[in-house]
Design an enzyme around this catalytic site. Structure first.
Site, PDB file in Angstrom:
ATOM      1  N   TRP A 102       6.569  24.381  37.372  1.00 52.78           N
ATOM      2  CA  TRP A 102       6.533  24.542  35.916  1.00 52.78           C
ATOM      3  C   TRP A 102       5.449  23.687  35.289  1.00 52.78           C
ATOM      4  O   TRP A 102       4.733  24.136  34.384  1.00 52.78           O
ATOM      5  CB  TRP A 102       7.904  24.265  35.292  1.00 52.78           C
ATOM      6  CG  TRP A 102       8.875  25.366  35.596  1.00 52.78           C
ATOM      7  CD1 TRP A 102      10.018  25.264  36.324  1.00 52.78           C
ATOM      8  CD2 TRP A 102       8.760  26.751  35.221  1.00 52.78           C
ATOM      9  NE1 TRP A 102      10.624  26.494  36.418  1.00 52.78           N
ATOM     10  CE2 TRP A 102       9.886  27.424  35.755  1.00 52.78           C
ATOM     11  CE3 TRP A 102       7.820  27.490  34.501  1.00 52.78           C
ATOM     12  CZ2 TRP A 102      10.094  28.802  35.581  1.00 52.78           C
ATOM     13  CZ3 TRP A 102       8.027  28.852  34.325  1.00 52.78           C
ATOM     14  CH2 TRP A 102       9.147  29.490  34.853  1.00 52.78           C
ATOM     15  N   ASP A 171       8.473  19.241  28.530  1.00 53.08           N
ATOM     16  CA  ASP A 171       9.175  20.497  28.765  1.00 53.08           C
ATOM     17  C   ASP A 171      10.537  20.107  29.344  1.00 53.08           C
ATOM     18  O   ASP A 171      10.637  19.657  30.473  1.00 53.08           O
ATOM     19  CB  ASP A 171       8.379  21.347  29.765  1.00 53.08           C
ATOM     20  CG  ASP A 171       9.129  22.614  30.189  1.00 53.08           C
ATOM     21  OD1 ASP A 171      10.246  22.848  29.694  1.00 53.08           O
ATOM     22  OD2 ASP A 171       8.574  23.369  31.020  1.00 53.08           O
ATOM     23  N   LYS A 195      18.696  27.998  29.969  1.00 55.45           N
ATOM     24  CA  LYS A 195      19.208  27.170  31.059  1.00 55.45           C
ATOM     25  C   LYS A 195      20.457  26.422  30.581  1.00 55.45           C
ATOM     26  O   LYS A 195      21.550  26.709  31.012  1.00 55.45           O
ATOM     27  CB  LYS A 195      18.150  26.175  31.536  1.00 55.45           C
ATOM     28  CG  LYS A 195      17.144  26.697  32.561  1.00 55.45           C
ATOM     29  CD  LYS A 195      16.293  27.826  32.078  1.00 55.45           C
ATOM     30  CE  LYS A 195      15.337  28.385  33.100  1.00 55.45           C
ATOM     31  NZ  LYS A 195      13.952  27.989  32.929  1.00 55.45           N
TER      32      LYS A 195
END
Ligand code: PLP
Length: 358
Positions: A102, A171, A195
């Site tokens: 990511w 993030d 999530k």
């Protein structure tokens, strides 16, 4: 109908109480005679939902008036671009810590916009880990420093955030509101909701208001944080239903208590890691100090056994254990809403599977 144990990385398990509440008021929200899905985003029903979602976030993160809470669209992936578009000026450099898949995507997007310094790179290391704060080679006068607080795919998590002069940007898609932390150390935090916060379709952004003023007026309106700060995320139609579910999740987190949820998360993960470490059959994939409490990743002696493990577990109602397609192996995501009994069931299955196949 029985609910399964859902170990999916995202979209992921939601608190049953939240789903049931949403079901109860699905067709008639608060006596309005319509669903919240059908209500105007400027009407009084939705306005109350929106305000509670903002206020709940402020309370849980302990935000001062210096910060704005935004509900945007386009997922965390759009934030990979919006962050540099808004915060990285001409001639400036942004520092990024590469911790894996990511972070790499965030870096790739930032490089399309401006100058990037990869301040530490352990993105491809095996076993997987995140950089130590003291490894970061930061740029003096950097526009910001970007980290990925939890690498959802590899299962590595920052346990201690770096100290830096430039605004810290994170993030936090896969671990926001899973643990208490000092939000005042961050300039900007973003997270896709699917999530740990709610359904897909909403992206939470927490931004220090002064940073929202940095963007050029030539940046398209929808891509400017300033627009959304000024309009309280109501410049255009927000993802109302996703925000409503997130509001209910926030209520649930406040009721459970963030500290209590954090302890529960640590216990759940510790139990699973202990089962992995108990013998030689299972092998954790992240460096011990960086092991994620949210996404637990491990391998079996062969890919064939991994495939059988996933298949048999699924038959017993243990769903979503297959590792990300890019890395293989096994992954159990243990977000806030994942019940401790599900971990017990998985551990019992693991012991039985090893007895039969070890
Ligand atoms: C899932 C995820 C993303 C991507 O989120 P989208 O909402 O699908 O764009 C980004 N970063 C992390 C850490 C993630 O877990």
């Amino acid at each position: 109908m029985a609910r399964v144990y859902n170990f999916s990385a995202g979209p992921a398990v939601l608190p049953l109480e939240v789903l049931e509440e949403a079901q109860r008021e699905l067709t008639d929200f608060g006596g309005s005679g319509m669903s919240i899905m059908e209500a105007s985003h400027r009407g009084k029903e939705y306005s109350a939902v929106h305000e509670e979602a903002v206020a709940g976030t402020r309370e849980l993160l302990g935000l001062s008036d210096d910060y704005a809470v935004l509900f945007l669209q386009g997922g965390a992936s759009t934030q990979f671009a919006m962050v540099p578009m808004n915060l990285l000026g001409d001639g400036q450099t942004a520092d990024y810590a590469n911790s894996g898949a990511w972070a790499s995507k965030a870096i790739k997007e930032a490089k399309l916009i401006g100058r990037v310094n990869v301040a530490a790179d352990c993105g491809k290391e095996i076993p997987t880990r995140v950089p130590r704060p003291d490894e970061l080679r930061l740029t003096p006068g950097a526009a910001y420093v970007h980290i990925t607080s939890n690498e959802t795919i590899s299962g590595a998590q920052w346990k201690r955030f770096p100290e830096c002069e430039a605004p810290l940007v994170a993030d936090m898609s896969s671990d926001i509101l899973s643990r208490p932390f000092d939000a005042s150390r961050f300039g900007l935090i973003y997270a896709g909701a699917q999530k740990n916060l709610g359904p897909a379709g909403m992206t939470l952004v927490v931004i220090r208001k002064d940073l929202a003023g940095r963007a050029s007026e030539r940046l398209p309106t929808m891509l400017r944080y300033k627009t959304h700060v000024e309009e309280n995320s109501l410049y255009n139609t927000p993802p109302c239903f996703a925000i409503y579910i997130y509001m209910l999740v926030g209520r649930w987190i406040r009721k459970m208590g963030l500290d209590a949820l954090y302890r529960r998360n640590v216990d759940k993960a510790a139990k699973l890691y202990a089962a992995i470490d108990a013998g030689k059959f299972y092998r954790g994939t992240a460096v011990r100090e960086c092991r994620s409490d949210m996404n637990v990743t491990w391998r079996l002696p062969s890919e064939e056994l991994e495939e059988r493990f996933v298949k048999e577990a699924s038959k017993q109602g243990l769903k979503g254990l297959k590792g990300h397609r890019s890395v293989g192996g096994l992954r159990a995501s243990l977000y806030n809403a994942f019940p401790p009994e599900g971990v017990d069931a998985l551990v019992a299955f693991m012991q039985d599977f090893e007895r039969r196949n070890g």
